[in-house]
Write a protein that holds these residues in place. Structure first.
Motif, PDB file in Angstrom:
ATOM      1  N   ILE A 144      -0.573   5.502   5.559  1.00  7.60           N
ATOM      2  CA  ILE A 144      -0.791   4.104   6.172  1.00  7.60           C
ATOM      3  C   ILE A 144       0.312   3.116   6.877  1.00  7.60           C
ATOM      4  CG2 ILE A 144      -0.716   1.126   5.540  1.00  7.60           C
ATOM      5  CD1 ILE A 144      -3.777   3.062   5.420  1.00  7.60           C
ATOM      6  N   HIS A 145       0.425   3.124   7.923  1.00  6.19           N
ATOM      7  CA  HIS A 145       1.343   2.406   8.276  1.00  6.19           C
ATOM      8  C   HIS A 145       2.057   1.129   8.739  1.00  6.19           C
ATOM      9  CE1 HIS A 145       2.783   6.547  11.767  1.00  6.19           C
ATOM     10  NE2 HIS A 145       2.565   6.736  10.648  1.00  6.19           N
ATOM     11  N   ILE A 146       2.819   0.878   8.451  1.00  3.85           N
ATOM     12  CA  ILE A 146       3.032  -1.145   8.401  1.00  3.85           C
ATOM     13  C   ILE A 146       4.200  -1.020   9.348  1.00  3.85           C
ATOM     14  CG2 ILE A 146       3.830  -2.831   7.223  1.00  3.85           C
ATOM     15  CD1 ILE A 146       2.538  -1.590   4.844  1.00  3.85           C
ATOM     16  N   ASN A 147       3.844  -1.954  10.467  1.00  4.53           N
ATOM     17  CA  ASN A 147       4.872  -2.313  11.401  1.00  4.53           C
ATOM     18  C   ASN A 147       5.951  -0.661  12.228  1.00  4.53           C
ATOM     19  OD1 ASN A 147       4.558  -4.241  11.037  1.00  4.53           O
ATOM     20  ND2 ASN A 147       6.205  -5.337   9.768  1.00  4.53           N
ATOM     21  N   GLY A 148       5.453  -0.141  11.933  1.00  8.83           N
ATOM     22  CA  GLY A 148       5.932   1.418  12.807  1.00  8.83           C
ATOM     23  C   GLY A 148       6.296   2.268  11.997  1.00  8.83           C
ATOM     24  N   LEU A 149       5.844   2.035  10.561  1.00  5.79           N
ATOM     25  CA  LEU A 149       7.050   2.663   9.380  1.00  5.79           C
ATOM     26  C   LEU A 149       6.157   3.711   8.674  1.00  5.79           C
ATOM     27  CD1 LEU A 149       9.702   0.464   7.602  1.00  5.79           C
ATOM     28  CD2 LEU A 149      10.142   2.379   9.546  1.00  5.79           C
ATOM     29  N   GLU A 150       6.534   5.492   8.475  1.00  2.80           N
ATOM     30  CA  GLU A 150       5.723   6.428   8.439  1.00  2.80           C
ATOM     31  C   GLU A 150       5.165   5.202   7.286  1.00  2.80           C
ATOM     32  OE1 GLU A 150       8.651   6.231   9.273  1.00  2.80           O
ATOM     33  OE2 GLU A 150       8.362   8.411  10.367  1.00  2.80           O
ATOM     34  N   GLY A 151       4.022   6.569   6.361  1.00  2.00           N
ATOM     35  CA  GLY A 151       3.263   6.442   5.072  1.00  2.00           C
ATOM     36  C   GLY A 151       4.513   6.254   4.105  1.00  2.00           C
ATOM     37  N   PRO A 152       5.227   7.360   3.456  1.00  2.00           N
ATOM     38  CA  PRO A 152       6.341   7.077   2.987  1.00  2.00           C
ATOM     39  C   PRO A 152       6.865   5.848   2.423  1.00  2.00           C
ATOM     40  CG  PRO A 152       6.194   9.105   3.883  1.00  2.00           C
ATOM     41  CD  PRO A 152       5.918   8.442   4.588  1.00  2.00           C
ATOM     42  N   TYR A 153       6.728   5.299   3.388  1.00  2.00           N
ATOM     43  CA  TYR A 153       7.505   3.714   3.346  1.00  2.00           C
ATOM     44  C   TYR A 153       6.837   2.654   2.833  1.00  2.00           C
ATOM     45  CZ  TYR A 153      11.059   5.940   5.735  1.00  2.00           C
ATOM     46  OH  TYR A 153      12.574   6.665   6.701  1.00  2.00           O
ATOM     47  N   THR A 154       5.675   2.936   2.401  1.00  2.00           N
ATOM     48  CA  THR A 154       3.938   1.661   2.177  1.00  2.00           C
ATOM     49  C   THR A 154       4.037   2.528   1.014  1.00  2.00           C
ATOM     50  OG1 THR A 154       3.504   1.977   4.315  1.00  2.00           O
ATOM     51  CG2 THR A 154       2.296   1.321   2.864  1.00  2.00           C
ATOM     52  N   MET A 155       4.059   1.325   0.216  1.00  4.97           N
ATOM     53  CA  MET A 155       3.893   1.639  -1.083  1.00  4.97           C
ATOM     54  C   MET A 155       2.317   0.802  -1.959  1.00  4.97           C
ATOM     55  SD  MET A 155       5.505  -0.084  -5.460  1.00  4.97           S
ATOM     56  CE  MET A 155       6.266   1.584  -5.479  1.00  4.97           C
ATOM     57  N   VAL A 156       1.763   1.236  -2.249  1.00  2.62           N
ATOM     58  CA  VAL A 156       0.040   0.829  -2.369  1.00  2.62           C
ATOM     59  C   VAL A 156      -0.338   0.683  -3.747  1.00  2.62           C
ATOM     60  CG1 VAL A 156      -2.172   1.977  -2.537  1.00  2.62           C
ATOM     61  CG2 VAL A 156      -0.509   2.180  -0.369  1.00  2.62           C
ATOM     62  N   LEU A 157      -0.530  -0.578  -3.865  1.00  4.15           N
ATOM     63  CA  LEU A 157      -0.710  -0.878  -6.258  1.00  4.15           C
ATOM     64  C   LEU A 157      -1.835  -0.984  -5.562  1.00  4.15           C
ATOM     65  CD1 LEU A 157       2.231  -3.468  -6.241  1.00  4.15           C
ATOM     66  CD2 LEU A 157       1.802  -1.133  -6.225  1.00  4.15           C
ATOM     67  N   ILE A 158      -2.624  -1.233  -6.956  1.00  3.17           N
ATOM     68  CA  ILE A 158      -4.410  -1.440  -7.510  1.00  3.17           C
ATOM     69  C   ILE A 158      -3.413  -2.339  -8.798  1.00  3.17           C
ATOM     70  CG2 ILE A 158      -6.250  -0.924  -8.501  1.00  3.17           C
ATOM     71  CD1 ILE A 158      -5.864   1.931  -7.129  1.00  3.17           C
ATOM     72  N   ASP A 159      -3.700  -3.694  -8.475  1.00  2.00           N
ATOM     73  CA  ASP A 159      -3.554  -4.819  -9.476  1.00  2.00           C
ATOM     74  C   ASP A 159      -2.360  -4.889  -9.677  1.00  2.00           C
ATOM     75  OD1 ASP A 159      -6.487  -5.171  -9.142  1.00  2.00           O
ATOM     76  OD2 ASP A 159      -7.111  -4.380 -11.092  1.00  2.00           O
ATOM     77  N   GLY A 160      -1.458  -3.778  -8.683  1.00  7.32           N
ATOM     78  CA  GLY A 160       0.093  -4.694  -9.455  1.00  7.32           C
ATOM     79  C   GLY A 160       0.610  -3.127  -9.915  1.00  7.32           C
ATOM     80  N   MET A 161      -0.245  -2.566 -10.190  1.00  3.58           N
ATOM     81  CA  MET A 161       0.656  -1.476 -10.073  1.00  3.58           C
ATOM     82  C   MET A 161       0.621  -0.151  -9.740  1.00  3.58           C
ATOM     83  SD  MET A 161       0.030  -1.530 -14.097  1.00  3.58           S
ATOM     84  CE  MET A 161       0.946  -2.915 -13.542  1.00  3.58           C
ATOM     85  N   PRO A 162       2.122   0.922  -9.541  1.00  4.67           N
ATOM     86  CA  PRO A 162       2.353   1.259  -8.806  1.00  4.67           C
ATOM     87  C   PRO A 162       0.873   2.817  -8.765  1.00  4.67           C
ATOM     88  CG  PRO A 162       3.693   1.553 -10.371  1.00  4.67           C
ATOM     89  CD  PRO A 162       2.585   0.211 -10.791  1.00  4.67           C
ATOM     90  N   ILE A 163       0.257   2.722  -8.100  1.00  2.00           N
ATOM     91  CA  ILE A 163      -1.243   4.184  -9.013  1.00  2.00           C
ATOM     92  C   ILE A 163      -0.891   4.912  -7.999  1.00  2.00           C
ATOM     93  CG2 ILE A 163      -3.619   4.858  -9.331  1.00  2.00           C
ATOM     94  CD1 ILE A 163      -1.994   3.220 -11.701  1.00  2.00           C
ATOM     95  N   VAL A 164      -1.136   4.415  -6.470  1.00  2.00           N
ATOM     96  CA  VAL A 164      -0.933   5.253  -4.642  1.00  2.00           C
ATOM     97  C   VAL A 164       0.375   5.804  -4.430  1.00  2.00           C
ATOM     98  CG1 VAL A 164      -1.843   5.475  -3.473  1.00  2.00           C
ATOM     99  CG2 VAL A 164      -3.771   4.073  -5.089  1.00  2.00           C
ATOM    100  N   SER A 165       0.656   6.760  -4.661  1.00  2.47           N
ATOM    101  CA  SER A 165       2.325   7.033  -4.519  1.00  2.47           C
ATOM    102  C   SER A 165       3.059   8.768  -4.912  1.00  2.47           C
ATOM    103  CB  SER A 165       3.316   6.410  -4.953  1.00  2.47           C
ATOM    104  OG  SER A 165       3.297   7.116  -6.988  1.00  2.47           O
ATOM    105  N   GLY A 166       3.336   9.419  -4.022  1.00  7.34           N
ATOM    106  CA  GLY A 166       3.258  10.503  -4.590  1.00  7.34           C
ATOM    107  C   GLY A 166       2.631  11.714  -2.854  1.00  7.34           C
ATOM    108  N   LEU A 167       1.822  12.666  -4.343  1.00  6.98           N
ATOM    109  CA  LEU A 167      -0.001  13.337  -3.586  1.00  6.98           C
ATOM    110  C   LEU A 167      -0.153  12.832  -3.951  1.00  6.98           C
ATOM    111  CD1 LEU A 167       0.226  16.139  -6.105  1.00  6.98           C
ATOM    112  CD2 LEU A 167       0.531  16.454  -4.308  1.00  6.98           C
TER     113      LEU A 167
END
Length: 755
Positions: free
Chosen positions: A166-189
């Motif tokens: 997922i790109h946000i404002n042109g920055l690649e996926g590694p710069y985007t943190m994805v949370l589920i209910d505020g938890m850092p679940i989706v990261s790395g692999l």
């Protein structure tokens, strides 16, 4: 900068007073138009910092000592309600009915400051998208669903396995943190694969913060964060199902059900199943246009009723996926062989997370999560086997002192990672303890100041400090809101998420040096204006942003077509631009949400400016909907448009275009309501039948020779591709020339049931 933070904070603490004890109570019940209770509605009193939330039965109690009160009630998906109460009204039981609203301007958000507040009151700009928004363009995963959000773009990274980020404002996926209910679940692999399989029937809303959020959320939140808020069992339907299929043979099923266990526990269960097993090759390169997938995801969430309405929730998710793409005659028997080229990925992933409010007088929350990700994959004859385990715990202490809303947190994250590539000699164990402090200061009902700072100690990279400052001003009627933000971000590299094409089997990964953490400074200005026009409404949301990167990690595709080189930039990088969202609700029921973003993203080293790969200069999105109430029929027209972006070429003779053309994906949908429980919907996706092969001689380089075996095509000593009769462009097999989906026009038909 530190002295400025401390001096402002100390001065304001001295000036501010502390609230006194209140003797009277305002009590009430918050309901929807059908008389059902609304949980987690926010109830506040104008001119004070007093606020509370409704419980599972919609009830609330608010202590207040004055002769009158101007009460504000807000809840996600409902119009805000303002009620003036006199002292005589305080002792009465009140019932407040909220009307439904889809304008998303007064909704309750949590992502900007880690606590619930009105979107307009938040010092940090937060965009909110409800489940209804995503129903206008149904998709099999949250990854695809984000394509109609301005400034957010799902980017495919491989023409064969169709993985992306997922790109946000042109920055690649590694710069985007994805949370589920505020938890850092989706990261790395899982940044690459974990966005699939989140049952959309369980999604309450999606909150998006654009710009660094590292002060609260740490590494990976440099470009922004996406927080997927799942439904609370009390607010969910007893039973819901959403099933649809497409003319390509895709089938997607979402099912959710809630049930009570005793008098104090409620559970919400959901399952998502997606299947696509129909190889199609419309661009005639003998490779599948769309990856074949067989995926199942199971989700279960529990809420427990506790004394004094304290929070206790648990949730878990399991995802299994079998996906493959490759030559049309590939089968499981060819997995890992060099006979027929295919990319086959088995993903097994589990997640467990929860929130527990400590049984003490102070409001202290303990948040925790754990997840494991097992990857078993082959890219041609090259294996990629990887395991990742993450454990996370965080204590949040919320304290109000006069005009100060304080948040102090202690966090710890442990990450285990191992794979079988040359990039990982030994399994890595990363320990990341952190301390953060945030002070939201109400200087005046129209002025708020947010000060924050975070200290992390990375067991590999050492100490990292990230401060931020946010200021918000609003007019008395809150029809105008101005926000100013400045903050620092950092990111630690993970090679797998840096560039997935490093694992396609076509290029060798080369590390030019030991990678250092990236750091960045970001500033942005956000202005929101509401324009009531009789029974109509216009909302404007404009932002200008600027980010300056040091030690930026950039993948080098250009130096050697057989390699991807990773190294820290010996210079700086810039990401800057402006965006505008327009939200219009007409009196006749027509609703339009449109937006556009202009981007300028580049790096500069030794005086040479280079535009970032896979980054458009302009993007736009729209969502227009109208309901014929007498027919029970809704029409939704959604789409996006992208400007040219620079793409990786393999040689100076490569005949493919260096820049993509302007392109657009447009969709239309009709939805028919049958009673209160059933909706039938259908439509056409990609109305223009656009695919990235248009205007290009080919997309996948040398698709006829995926193992690079043809004699005379490569130098016998160096293995470099050479120009020859069998290789006229001097290319090697490579599927990384990708910027959009290969799926052309197709129809879909579905049914939703809600009880």
């Amino acid at each position: 900068m530190l002295r400025l933070f401390y001096s402002i904070a100390i001065s304001l603490y001295i000036i501010s007073g502390v609230h006194t004890t209140y003797a009277q109570e305002i009590t009430g019940i918050v309901q929807n138009p059908k008389g059902n209770p609304i949980e987690s509605a926010t109830i506040s009193i104008e001119g004070t910092t007093l606020k509370t939330s409704s419980d599972a039965w919609g009830k609330f109690t608010l202590a207040y000592n004055a002769d009158k009160a101007n009460l504000f009630i807000r809840a996600v998906g409902y119009q805000p309600l303002q009620k003036k109460l006199s002292k005589e009204d305080f002792s009465k039981q009140h019932t407040f009915a909220l009307q439904e609203d889809n304008r998303n301007l007064e909704e309750v958000v949590v992502s900007g400051t880690m606590k619930e507040m009105s979107k307009l009151d938040s010092p940090v700009p937060v965009e909110v998208y409800t489940a209804k928004f995503f129903k206008a363009n149904p998709t099999p995963s949250i990854f695809d669903a984000l394509q109609n959000i301005n400034g957010v773009r799902p980017q495919l990274n491989c023409n064969i396995c169709n993985t992306g980020d997922i790109h946000i404002n042109g920055l690649e996926g590694p710069y985007t943190m994805v949370l589920i209910d505020g938890m850092p679940i989706v990261s790395g692999l899982s940044t690459v694969y974990g966005l699939s399989g989140i049952p959309q029937a369980l999604i309450e809303r999606v909150e998006i913060v654009k710009g660094p959020a590292s002060t609260l959320y740490g590494s990976e939140a440099v470009g922004g964060l996406i927080n997927i808020i799942t439904k609370k069992p009390n607010n969910a339907p007893v039973l819901s199902a959403d099933v649809y299929g497409t003319s390509w043979g895709e089938v997607s099923t979402d099912v959710a059900a809630k049930f009570n266990v005793g008098k104090r526990a409620q559970s919400l269960f959901g399952a998502n199943y997606f299947n696509y097993q129909n190889p199609i090759d419309n661009n005639s390169d003998n490779f599948t246009d769309v990856t074949l997938q067989n995926r199942i995801s199971i989700f279960n969430k529990w809420n427990f009723d506790r004394k004094d309405n304290r929070v206790f929730s648990l949730a878990g998710r399991y995802v299994y996926e079998d996906r493959w793409g490759g030559e049309m005659d590939w089968s499981k028997a060819h997995r890992g062989s060099d006979e027929v080229y295919g990319e086959s990925i088995y993903t097994s992933r589990w997640e467990f997370f929860g929130t527990y409010e400590l049984p003490v007088k102070e409001k202290i929350l303990f948040q925790f999560s754990a997840n494991g990700h097992d990857q078993n994959s082959y890219y041609g004859d090259m294996p990629f086997m990887a395991d990742q385990y993450i454990g996370f715990g965080q204590l949040n202490w919320f304290k109000t002192l006069g005009k100060h809303d304080l948040l102090t947190g202690l966090a710890y994250r442990y990450t285990y990672y191992n794979d079988d590539t040359g990039a990982t000699v030994n399994a890595s164990h990363t320990h990341l303890p952190a301390l953060f402090v945030q002070d939201e200061i109400t200087l005046h009902p129209q002025h708020k100041l947010l000060l924050g700072m975070r200290y992390d100690y990375n067991s590999i990279h050492g100490s990292i400090f990230t401060p931020r400052l946010n200021y918000k001003w609003n007019s008395i009627d809150k029809n105008n809101v101005l926000r100013l933000s400045i903050g620092n971000g950092y990111r630690v590299a993970n090679v797998f998420t840096e560039d997935h094409s490093a694992l396609t089997g076509s290029r060798k990964v080369v590390f030019e040096e030991d990678l250092k953490p990236e750091t960045s400074w970001n500033g942005n200005i956000n202005f929101v204006k509401k324009i009531p026009a009789g029974s109509s409404f216009i909302g404007l949301d404009a932002t200008a942003f600027y980010t300056y990167f040091m030690n930026k990690i950039i993948a080098d595709y250009d130096t050697n077509p057989n390699e991807i080189g990773f190294g820290n930039l010996n210079g700086h990088a810039i990401s800057q631009g402006v965006s505008l969202n327009i939200d219009v609700v007409f009196a006749n029921g027509l609703k339009i949400l449109a937006g556009g973003t202009f981007l300028d993203v580049y790096s500069e080293e030794e005086g040479e400016k280079v535009n970032q790969l896979f980054t458009e200069k302009f993007s736009g999105t729209w969502n227009a909907g109208y309901t014929f109430k007498n027919l029970g029929l809704s029409v939704d027209y959604t789409g996006n448009v992208y400007g040219p972006m620079r793409l990786p070429l393999l040689s100076e003779w490569d005949p493919r275009n260096e820049y993509s053309p302007w392109w657009s994906i447009q969709n239309i949908q009709l939805t028919k309501s049958i009673g209160d429980k059933i909706e039938v919907y259908g439509g056409i996706k990609n109305l223009l039948n656009w695919t990235p092969n248009k205007g290009n001689p080919f997309i996948i380089a040398r698709s006829h020779d995926p193992f690079d075996r043809e004699d005379g095509s490569f130098d016998d000593v160096t293995g470099e591709p050479i120009v020859s009769p069998t290789n006229p462009y001097g290319l090697t097999f490579d599927p990384s020339y990708v910027y959009g989906p290969n799926q052309g026009i197709h129809a879909f038909l579905g049914l939703r049931y809600t009880y």
